[in-house]
Enzyme design. Structure first.
Site, PDB file in Angstrom:
ATOM      1  N   GLU A 100       0.824  -1.210   0.000  1.00 23.69           N
ATOM      2  CA  GLU A 100       0.000   0.000   0.000  1.00 23.69           C
ATOM      3  C   GLU A 100       0.860   1.264   0.000  1.00 23.69           C
ATOM      4  OE1 GLU A 100      -4.166  -1.303   2.019  1.00 23.69           O
ATOM      5  OE2 GLU A 100      -2.438  -1.294   3.361  1.00 23.69           O
TER       6      GLU A 100
ATOM      7  N   GLU B 194      -3.996  -9.494   3.538  1.00 22.60           N
ATOM      8  CA  GLU B 194      -4.799  -9.130   4.708  1.00 22.60           C
ATOM      9  C   GLU B 194      -5.917 -10.124   5.015  1.00 22.60           C
ATOM     10  OE1 GLU B 194      -2.714  -5.263   3.859  1.00 22.60           O
ATOM     11  OE2 GLU B 194      -3.417  -7.000   2.724  1.00 22.60           O
TER      12      GLU B 194
END
Length: 256
Positions: free
Chosen positions: A111, A131
């Site tokens: 990210e 995730e």
């Protein structure tokens, strides 16, 4: 070389601020201390007029493994104010930022790279958003940005299965600007930074601002947002110098 904090090393290089995540024993996982240090470095990049481009990389052969999961149960996600993970993922930086990726850029590390404007990556580097495998969500830009950077079904496979994306494959999809041999991603990023800062400061800053503010808008609305930003640039000394340099067949002499 100067260090703002033991977990982060910053090095100004003739218009470029090199920012190195420096927790190699945990693949540069982001905890509160590192998050604050990165945020401070980005503030330095934004406010120091001598700096025109930032380069973000990691020490020890890896870019970043995301947030420090050992610290997460008690400290939570290491966001900084309203600027997101490490003060970057939700920030709206004026100056270009380039990610130089060796090894792993996973979870929040991916990210961070997605929040940069350009990415160089070594052949053996890889990206992943695992995730869901940890009971979490890629909420610092992964689920938002990735479907716009990769074909939809490829992005969804990464998001829903936690599958890794090798750097050569990322380059084929256009996610990586330059693929390098192992150990050379930083060198390529610094060369890209030099190419960016070879051009008009005003034009570069406004171009990035237009992209940030018009993404997702229809054309009519986008022009309405763009024109107040772009019109003043045409009246600058840099614009006049660029035109003269073109007609005189020479390199522009930009005001620094």
């Amino acid at each position: 070389m100067d260090s703002q904090d033991p977990v982060l090393v910053t090095e100004p290089r003739a218009g470029i601020l090199l920012i190195t995540l420096n927790r190699p024993h945990v693949r540069n996982a982001v905890d509160a201390s590192l998050a604050g240090a990165v945020d401070a470095a980005l503030t330095r990049l934004e406010t120091d007029a001598s700096l025109r481009v930032g380069v973000l990389t990691g020490a020890g052969g890896h870019f970043c493994s995301g947030m420090d999961l050992k610290a997460f149960p008690t400290a939570g996600v290491p966001v900084v104010a309203d600027r997101g993970l490490a003060g970057l993922t939700r920030a709206r930086l004026r100056k270009p930022l380039i990610a130089a990726v060796e090894g792993a850029a996973v979870a929040g590390g991916f990210e961070l790279a997605l929040a940069c404007d350009l990415i160089t990556a070594a052949d053996s580097a890889f990206f992943a958003l695992p995730e869901v495998a940890r009971g979490l969500v890629a909420a610092e830009g992964g689920a938002i940005r990735l479907p716009g950077r990769l074909p939809y079904h490829v992005a969804m496979e990464l998001l829903l299965t936690a599958a890794p994306l090798p750097a050569p494959e990322a380059a084929r999809y256009g996610l990586v600007n330059q693929l390098t041999r192992d150990g050379e991603a930083l060198e390529a990023a610094l060369a890209l930074a030099d190419r960016v800062q070879a051009h008009s400061r005003d034009a570069v800053l406004v171009t990035k601002q237009i992209v940030q503010r018009t993404r997702g808008l229809d054309d009519h609305t986008a022009y309405a947002v763009q024109d107040p930003l772009s019109t003043p640039v045409f009246a600058t000394a840099s614009a006049a110098e660029g035109a003269r340099a073109f007609t005189e067949k020479r390199s522009p002499a930009w005001q620094r």
